[in-house]
Design a protein around this motif. Structure first.
Motif, PDB file in Angstrom:
ATOM      1  N   ALA A   1       0.828  -1.207   0.000  1.00 53.09           N
ATOM      2  CA  ALA A   1       0.000   0.000   0.000  1.00 53.09           C
ATOM      3  C   ALA A   1       0.861   1.255   0.000  1.00 53.09           C
ATOM      4  CB  ALA A   1      -0.923  -0.008   1.220  1.00 53.09           C
ATOM      5  N   THR A   2       1.946   1.235   0.770  1.00 56.39           N
ATOM      6  CA  THR A   2       2.863   2.382   0.811  1.00 56.39           C
ATOM      7  C   THR A   2       3.510   2.609  -0.551  1.00 56.39           C
ATOM      8  OG1 THR A   2       3.340   1.994   3.157  1.00 56.39           O
ATOM      9  CG2 THR A   2       4.921   3.333   1.920  1.00 56.39           C
ATOM     10  N   LEU A   3       3.924   1.521  -1.190  1.00 57.48           N
ATOM     11  CA  LEU A   3       4.538   1.638  -2.510  1.00 57.48           C
ATOM     12  C   LEU A   3       3.547   2.222  -3.512  1.00 57.48           C
ATOM     13  CD1 LEU A   3       6.791   1.215  -4.535  1.00 57.48           C
ATOM     14  CD2 LEU A   3       6.129  -1.199  -4.709  1.00 57.48           C
ATOM     15  N   LYS A   4       2.297   1.782  -3.439  1.00 61.39           N
ATOM     16  CA  LYS A   4       1.282   2.314  -4.357  1.00 61.39           C
ATOM     17  C   LYS A   4       1.038   3.806  -4.117  1.00 61.39           C
ATOM     18  CE  LYS A   4      -1.194  -1.930  -5.459  1.00 61.39           C
ATOM     19  NZ  LYS A   4      -2.499  -2.595  -5.571  1.00 61.39           N
ATOM     20  N   LEU A   5       1.052   4.221  -2.848  1.00 63.16           N
ATOM     21  CA  LEU A   5       0.911   5.641  -2.552  1.00 63.16           C
ATOM     22  C   LEU A   5       2.066   6.446  -3.132  1.00 63.16           C
ATOM     23  CD1 LEU A   5      -0.369   5.682   1.145  1.00 63.16           C
ATOM     24  CD2 LEU A   5      -1.569   6.588  -0.853  1.00 63.16           C
ATOM     25  N   ASN A   6       3.272   5.896  -3.015  1.00 60.74           N
ATOM     26  CA  ASN A   6       4.446   6.581  -3.560  1.00 60.74           C
ATOM     27  C   ASN A   6       4.374   6.675  -5.081  1.00 60.74           C
ATOM     28  OD1 ASN A   6       5.504   6.875  -0.999  1.00 60.74           O
ATOM     29  ND2 ASN A   6       6.778   5.048  -1.119  1.00 60.74           N
ATOM     30  N   ILE A   7       3.946   5.585  -5.705  1.00 63.53           N
ATOM     31  CA  ILE A   7       3.792   5.587  -7.165  1.00 63.53           C
ATOM     32  C   ILE A   7       2.757   6.615  -7.587  1.00 63.53           C
ATOM     33  CG2 ILE A   7       2.932   4.231  -9.123  1.00 63.53           C
ATOM     34  CD1 ILE A   7       4.174   1.751  -7.690  1.00 63.53           C
ATOM     35  N   LEU A   8       1.628   6.625  -6.893  1.00 63.12           N
ATOM     36  CA  LEU A   8       0.568   7.573  -7.226  1.00 63.12           C
ATOM     37  C   LEU A   8       1.029   9.012  -7.019  1.00 63.12           C
ATOM     38  CD1 LEU A   8      -2.297   8.233  -8.063  1.00 63.12           C
ATOM     39  CD2 LEU A   8      -3.041   7.813  -5.700  1.00 63.12           C
ATOM     40  N   SER A   9       1.779   9.259  -5.966  1.00 63.33           N
ATOM     41  CA  SER A   9       2.300  10.604  -5.709  1.00 63.33           C
ATOM     42  C   SER A   9       3.159  11.089  -6.874  1.00 63.33           C
ATOM     43  CB  SER A   9       3.124  10.609  -4.419  1.00 63.33           C
ATOM     44  OG  SER A   9       3.657  11.888  -4.162  1.00 63.33           O
ATOM     45  N   GLN A  10       3.980  10.183  -7.425  1.00 64.98           N
ATOM     46  CA  GLN A  10       4.817  10.552  -8.570  1.00 64.98           C
ATOM     47  C   GLN A  10       3.959  10.789  -9.808  1.00 64.98           C
ATOM     48  OE1 GLN A  10       8.311  11.147  -8.685  1.00 64.98           O
ATOM     49  NE2 GLN A  10       7.519  12.058 -10.564  1.00 64.98           N
ATOM     50  N   LEU A  11       2.939   9.946 -10.016  1.00 62.62           N
ATOM     51  CA  LEU A  11       2.049  10.129 -11.167  1.00 62.62           C
ATOM     52  C   LEU A  11       1.290  11.449 -11.070  1.00 62.62           C
ATOM     53  CD1 LEU A  11       0.588   6.507 -11.572  1.00 62.62           C
ATOM     54  CD2 LEU A  11       2.318   7.625 -13.002  1.00 62.62           C
ATOM     55  N   ILE A  12       0.899  11.818  -9.863  1.00 62.65           N
ATOM     56  CA  ILE A  12       0.216  13.097  -9.648  1.00 62.65           C
ATOM     57  C   ILE A  12       1.139  14.254 -10.016  1.00 62.65           C
ATOM     58  CG2 ILE A  12      -0.637  14.675  -7.856  1.00 62.65           C
ATOM     59  CD1 ILE A  12      -1.815  12.178  -6.449  1.00 62.65           C
TER      60      ILE A  12
END
Length: 351
Positions: free
Chosen positions: A64-75
């Protein structure tokens, strides 16, 4: 009274119309950036590509943390792409196609198709990534790089405060290509090329050594294929190393001995094995010991680069914060995790 009622109904109808024309949030929406949607499937695709290179499956919370980090970069990427578009800085098809041709040039068609399969990507995916990188680079050049200058007084002041740091031992300027015999989740070469087994690593490094010894540019090969994530973007540059630093890389390996045997401009003729993997090594130059003064062009260049890098890092951090502040962002994945702390992590890991 009737007219007032009709007016109130009209206002309500207009309000519902304006809301319906705003951003649409669907079950697959991970985030909204201004009026653009980032889908959960986009996050999942990057996530799966990351974890398949890892040695073990992440725990639910880690996933879940990795997905949040990925999403933050995509944002952040979406914010920058929209900003670049407003400034007419979006990379052209010609620019993207040129970068794609350069990306593909060292692959046979068979190996390129295998690369696509291994990465779970299509040609369009690669071109989309190249478009994004080229566009953001143009934006950075306009908003950051072009605004940085380093005055001679700054260089002089820096040297006066750090003069002792330039009384140096004998040093060797070394470049290397590293190939590791295991999957690496942080590959940072331009080909995203990773040898995942010892057999594949030995075959890859021997092939690269052959190409270099036959005249290919060492730095270009390192950028394209080296599995050292910290030096691959810099063409495999390990910079200037003392004898002590060379030996410290792996005291039990012949790495230091190989470097010391080379003349400036030479590449060692055999693959060197260390605890990190397989290396190809080149000596750029050998630098004598002693006090280096500001009259030395290398000292000036090094200081200029150091000051430039500090300014660039500061301006980039400020620019990204400003760009983020000016955007309207809603992170629905984060909202979901906070709203369902007992189940969201397991959901994010199981997808």
């Amino acid at each position: 009274m009737l007219n007032k009622s009709i007016w109130m109904v009209g206002i309500a109808w207009l309000g519902s119309f304006s809301c319906s024309s705003g951003p649409k949030i669907a079950p697959d929406t991970a985030a909204m950036v201004n009026h653009s949607e980032i889908k959960s499937s986009e996050v999942e695709k990057v996530f799966q590509n990351r974890i398949k290179q890892a040695s073990q499956t992440p725990a639910a919370e880690e996933a879940a943390t990795l997905k949040l980090n990925i999403l933050s970069q995509l944002i952040m990427d979406e914010i920058l792409m929209e900003r670049a578009s407003k400034d007419n800085l979006t990379a052209s098809d010609t620019e993207v196609n040129a970068k794609f041709t350069d990306f593909k040039k060292n692959y046979t068609e068979e190996k390129f198709q295998q690369f696509l399969k291994d990465q779970g990507m299509t040609v369009d995916d690669i071109k989309k990534e190249l478009l994004k990188n080229a566009t953001i680079e143009k934006l950075y050049n306009k908003e950051i790089t072009s605004k940085i200058s380093v005055a001679e007084a700054e260089i002089t002041n820096y040297f006066s405060k750090n003069r002792a740091n330039y009384n140096l031992p004998e040093r060797w300027h070394v470049m290397h290509v590293l190939v590791t015999p295991w999957p690496d989740p942080q590959i940072n070469n331009t080909k995203n090329d990773d040898a995942k087994t010892d057999e594949a690593a030995r075959e890859k490094v021997q092939n690269l050594l052959h190409r270099i010894l036959n005249g290919e540019d060492f730095a270009a090969v390192a950028r394209d294929y080296s599995e050292d994530s910290s030096t691959a973007p810099m063409g495999g540059d390990l910079r200037l190393l003392s004898a002590e630093q060379l030996d410290a890389l792996d005291p039990k390996s012949p790495f230091a001995k190989a470097v010391l045997s080379l003349k400036a401009g030479e590449t060692f003729g055999n693959v060197i094995v260390t605890k990190y993997g397989y290396h190809i090594v080149k000596l750029v130059e050998k630098e004598a010991a002693g006090q280096h003064d500001l009259t030395d062009p290398k000292v000036q260049s090094e200081i200029r680069q150091a000051i430039f890098a500090r300014k660039e890092a500061l301006l980039k951090a400020a620019f990204l914060e400003m760009a983020r502040n000016e955007a309207t962002v809603r992170n629905l994945l984060a909202e979901k995790i906070l709203a369902e702390p007992g189940s969201s992590t397991s959901t994010s890991a199981s997808k």
